[in-house]
Structure formats: structure tokens, C-alpha cells
Design an enzyme around this catalytic site. Structure first.
Site, PDB file in Angstrom:
ATOM      1  CG  ASP A   1       6.104   3.727   1.580  1.00 48.14           C
ATOM      2  OD1 ASP A   1       6.556   4.456   2.628  1.00 48.14           O
ATOM      3  OD2 ASP A   1       4.750   3.649   0.565  1.00 48.14           O
TER       4      ASP A   1
ATOM      5  CG  PHE B   1      -1.950   1.488   1.154  1.00 45.52           C
ATOM      6  CD1 PHE B   1      -3.070   0.626   0.305  1.00 45.52           C
ATOM      7  CD2 PHE B   1      -1.592   2.029   1.646  1.00 45.52           C
ATOM      8  CE1 PHE B   1      -4.390   1.822   0.126  1.00 45.52           C
ATOM      9  CE2 PHE B   1      -2.500   3.224   1.649  1.00 45.52           C
ATOM     10  CZ  PHE B   1      -3.928   3.254   1.458  1.00 45.52           C
TER      11      PHE B   1
ATOM     12  CE  LYS C   1       0.459   6.591   7.289  1.00 45.26           C
ATOM     13  NZ  LYS C   1      -0.954   6.223   6.969  1.00 45.26           N
TER      14      LYS C   1
HETATM   15  C1  LIG Z   1       3.466   2.662   3.524  1.00 41.69           C
HETATM   16  C2  LIG Z   1       2.711   3.963   2.891  1.00 41.69           C
HETATM   17  N1  LIG Z   1       2.945   3.999   2.258  1.00 41.69           N
HETATM   18  C3  LIG Z   1       2.183   5.107   1.468  1.00 41.69           C
HETATM   19  C4  LIG Z   1       0.204   5.932   2.305  1.00 41.69           C
HETATM   20  C5  LIG Z   1       0.005   6.464   1.403  1.00 41.69           C
HETATM   21  O1  LIG Z   1       0.019   8.087   2.789  1.00 41.69           O
HETATM   22  P1  LIG Z   1      -0.916   9.222   3.035  1.00 41.69           P
HETATM   23  O2  LIG Z   1      -2.514   9.158   3.427  1.00 41.69           O
HETATM   24  O3  LIG Z   1      -0.435   9.928   3.393  1.00 41.69           O
HETATM   25  O4  LIG Z   1      -1.558   9.504   1.226  1.00 41.69           O
HETATM   26  C6  LIG Z   1       0.342   5.180   3.867  1.00 41.69           C
HETATM   27  C7  LIG Z   1      -0.883   5.093   4.138  1.00 41.69           C
HETATM   28  O5  LIG Z   1      -1.599   4.532   4.604  1.00 41.69           O
HETATM   29  C8  LIG Z   1       0.949   4.118   3.524  1.00 41.69           C
HETATM   30  O6  LIG Z   1       0.569   3.282   5.030  1.00 41.69           O
END
Ligand SMILES: Cc1ncc(COP(=O)(O)O)c(C=O)c1O
Length: 463
Positions: free
Chosen positions: A236, A151, A265
């Protein structure tokens, strides 16, 4: 005018659901009402939420991992008040600000040595979009490799790196050249990279959906393969970073040095949207390579003073309160307590965790009466059982948690890194009680199961 917002809120008490039903996402209101989560929260502090009846809730969802410091941390509040009181010039645009320079300096010191440049943005998905563009421009290649069940956000580029049908359906065509491979599979990765046409491999060190932890050699070998075939290796860490897993970055568990680390986050203590990409100077210098390309990627609100100040204060709190260490210690205690429960209950099959990123996996029982009830739920909707844990945890024990993904019987806890011994005991005793109740057929929890199955069948029929 000094109490405009307070007065406004006081004159519309509890209208949250009615207003959302009228003007925002009606389906979200329906979901919350159907599962009994339609509470009106009026206050929050540390790991706790309080509703309009002064009930206290323990928040193990942390706004999807945003509230590592807990909510309304006074140090971050003070930093934001300082910025407002100072009447600083913000987002001058034809300027470079001090606070963003200071945050970049502080954050990069926490990254592997080879990452010396920082790009700031406003969310996790924006960090992912930046990584895709930067990787393509730097390598002059188009393809991006990502992992199944990964994700990375829901904007179109990030969504192109997301294998879940439920998120993608109807939004295509997505970005061309994105290749999904199984997580923790080096052969699949090498096959994807072999033609030397891949710009980047983007991977969560620990997958958020399901809390999947790779083998010890996966990430170091993946980094080596990326270097061998000329692809950039992008970690990520939007969910796993900033102390969540008991190290500042999850890559530290695996001793690996990516070409880019993505963060968002928890970075701003949950106050101001923020995101960032830490990268090598090779990448930064490739993308921003001429004066006429100085603004070739960016966004209006990036580097705003409030986000940067909140980031600086958050990093200070993490250091001062030793929150990375607390995540490791409390995580260890919780896991030990939960392992004892997996021995006690046949439905509770596994606990997976690093620090305070915790998954509880439930699975098919052996005994006959439970098996029949379990199969009824699975037939209605795969993964429905996990709601028989999260809903009673919430309703009976005031613990807010989440299911770890679609179609899986996995419950996920992302507690604030500040949780105490009292919170640990609250979690373990509530879990013990809820899981014990799940082993009573017939019983109140299986009545809930029947209702959930009914809802699932109805919505399938309507689809
Ligand atoms: C691993 C990861 N990458 C990217 C994102 C996307 O972040 P945002 O919701 O701030 O766009 C999330 C969100 O849950 C995430 O868990």
C-alpha cells in the site's frame, strides 16, 4: 454565467464555518474552533496557504499527503484546462480511453518489471477494496493479513484492515477472515500464512500512523514468505508512493517486488480524486478472465479524463522538477536539523524519516518539574502532548502539521516535495522555539496543556 462560482463565493465571504455547522460535520467545526484552527483560507500556492487577512501558512499536512507538487501547480492546471478546452468525450463506458492508456503506460514504467497491468479507481480506499477482491478471486482464498497500526482507508473492506478501535467501533461486523499481526514481525507473518489459506498480505512499506520504518530485511522476507505460502504480497503505497520517501516508491528502499502496488493521493497533483492498482498480468487475467466478466469490478468515474490528465501532468512535473531528488535532499537537511534539537531538548526523543515523511517523537522527561506536568497530560489523554507542539506551530509560526495517530506523542510532517531552503529554515527555527517553550514550566504552552487536558477530561466524562 462565466463568473458564477467566483460571484457566489464573493457574496458569501467567510461563511465556511457557519454553513458547515448547519449542514455538514458540526463536530469538525467544534474541533477546529477549540484548537484555534478556524481560519478562512482564500488562496493557495505551492506549499503555502493564505487566509483572508493575507497571512501565509506553510502546509506540512499537504491535504494528508495529496499535494506532493504543492497546491495549484501551473503545469497540472494547464493540463486540466487543455482537457476542458478540447471537449473530449469522457467516460463513454462502452469504449476505452487514450488518456487512461497513456497514464497506465507511464506509471507501469515506474513500477517493478513484473507489474504490467493497471486498474484505476477514485481513491485510496477504492484501491484497497480492489486489492482485497482481486487477491481473493486470484487465489480462491478468503483471508487477508494486515499489520497492527496500519491504515488503509475507511470504507468497510479497508476498515477491516485497521486495528484502531476508534475507527472500527460501532461499524461492525466487518469483513471476516482479516488477521492482524504486529508490523516488522516475520515470525507472526509466517504463522499467519502457514495454513496456506491467506489470499494476501497488505502492508504499508512505512506505516503512516507513527511513521514506523521496518527493518531492512522485513519486506523482502515478507515477499518471500508470501510466495512460499501462495499469498499475494500487496504494497500500500497510497501515502508513501510518488516520491514522498525520496524514492518514487518506498519499496525501492528495500529492493522488493510486490504482486500489487496501490497508489492514490499525490497521483493527480491534488486536483481530481484518483486511485490505482498496479499488478501482475496473472492477477488481471484471473479477475477479468472472460468477456462476460469484463465489467466485474470497476466504478463509474474511474479513468475519467481529468484524473488521467492530472496524473500524466503530475508525473511529468515530478520528473522535470526532480522532486523525488528534492524530497531526499530536503528530508536529509531537515533530519540533520531535527537531530540537533533532540540533543538539545529532553522532551524531544526521536526523529524518524524517509525523505519527506517525518515523525517527531516526544517522551517522558527526566527533570522533576517537567515530569509532573507531562504526567498530568498523559493521565488526561495519552498522546495529548503532541498537540502542544502542533497548536503553537500553527498559531505562533503559521505551520500546519498533524499528530501522527491516536494515543501517541508523535507529530508528523508530510511537506510538499517542492519545499525550499527558506521553508526548511522556517520549520527548524519554529520547532526550536516551540520545543524550547515546552521546557518552561510554568509557561504559556503548559497553560495550553492544562486547557487541553480539561477538554479531554470533559469529553471522556461525556462519553
Ligand atoms: C496508506 C493509506 N492507505 C489508504 C488510504 C486511504 O486513502 P483514501 O483516503 O484516498 O481513501 C490512506 C489515507 O490516508 C493511506 O494513508
Amino acid at each position: 454565467m462565466t463568473t458564477y462560482i467566483a460571484d457566489l463565493m464573493a457574496s458569501h465571504p467567510g461563511r465556511n464555518f457557519e454553513l458547515h455547522e448547519q449542514h455538514l460535520n458540526t463536530q469538525m467545526v467544534r474541533v477546529l474552533k477549540a484548537i484555534g484552527y478556524d481560519r478562512v483560507y482564500t488562496r493557495a500556492s505551492g506549499p503555502y496557504l493564505y487566509d483572508d487577512r493575507q497571512n501565509e501558512y506553510l502546509d506540512l499536512l499537504s491535504g494528508f499527503g495529496v499535494f506532493a507538487l504543492g497546491r495549484n501547480h501551473p503545469e497540472v492546471v494547464r493540463a486540466l484546462q487543455e482537457v476542458l478546452a478540447a471537449e473530449l468525450p469522457d467516460m463513454v463506458q462502452m469504449d476505452v480511453s487514450l488518456l487512461s492508456g497513456l497514464l497506465a503506460d507511464k506509471l507501469l514504467k515506474l513500477c517493478p518489471d513484473k507489474l504490467t497491468k493497471m486498474f484505476f479507481c477514485n481513491s485510496g480506499a477504492e484501491a484497497v477494496e480492489a486489492a482485497i477482491k482481486f487477491a481473493r478471486y486470484t487465489t480462491k482464498r478468503e483471508k487477508i493479513v494486515y499489520c497492527e497500526h496500519g491504515f488503509h482507508g475507511l470504507t468497510l473492506g479497508a476498515l477491516s484492515l485497521n486495528g484502531e478501535k476508534v475507527f472500527r467501533e460501532g461499524f461492525g461486523p466487518l469483513l471476516p477472515g482479516c488477521i492482524a499481526i504486529p508490523f516488522d514481525d516475520l515470525t507472526a507473518l509466517e504463522n499467519a500464512l502457514r495454513a496456506k489459506d491467506v489470499a494476501a498480505f497488505i502492508v504499508e512499506p512505512i506505516q503512516g500512523k507513527g511513521v514506523n520504518i521496518p527493518s531492512d530485511d522485513y519486506l523482502p522476507e515478507a515477499a518471500r514468505l508470501c510466495a512460499q505460502y501462495g499469498a499475494l504480497f500487496v504494497a500500500d503505497e497510497i501515502q508513501t508512493g510518488i516520491g514522498r520517501t525520496g524514492k518514487f516508491w518506498a519499496i525501492e528502499h528495500f529492493g522488493v517486488e510486490p504482486d500489487m502496488i496501490l497508489t492514490a493521493k499525490a497521483l493527480s497533483g491534488g486536483f481530481i480524486p484518483v486511485g490505482g492498482v498496479a499488478m501482475t498480468s496473472r492477477i488481471m487475467d484471473a479477475v477479468f478472465n472472460r468477456m462476460d466478466r469484463a465489467v466485474v469490478h470497476g466504478s463509474t468515474f474511474s479513468k475519467n479524463n481529468m484524473a488521467m490528465a492530472a496524473g500524466l501532468a503530475t508525473l511529468k512535473v515530478i520528473e522535470d522538477e526532480k522532486l523525488v531528488e528534492n524530497a531526499e535532499r530536503r528530508g536529509g537537511e531537515l533530519i540533520a536539523g531535527m537531530r540537533a534539537l533532540t540533543d538539545k531538548y529532553e522532551l524531544f526523543q526521536e526523529v524518524r524519516s524517509k525523505g519527506l515523511m517525518i515523525a517527531l517523537e516526544f517522551g517522558s522527561p527526566r527533570s522533576f518539574s517537567l515530569k509532573a506536568a507531562w504526567s498530568m497530560l498523559e493521565a488526561a489523554n495519552k498522546g495529548l502532548f503532541s498537540q502542544m507542539i502542533t497548536i503553537p506551530l500553527f498559531k505562533n509560526h503559521r505551520i500546519l502539521s498533524q499528530v501522527a495517530g491516536h494515543g501517541m506523542n508523535v507529530v508528523k510532517f508530510l511537506p510538499p516535495l517542492v519545499i525550499s531552503e527558506r521553508d526548511r529554515d522556517w520549520i527548524l527555527s519554529a520547532l526550536d522555539e516551540v520545543i524550547a517553550d515546552c521546557h518552561k514550566v510554568p509557561g504559556a504552552i503548559w497553560d495550553l496543556g492544562k486547557t487541553l487536558a480539561g477538554h479531554a477530561m470533559k469529553s471522556k466524562a461525556g462519553a
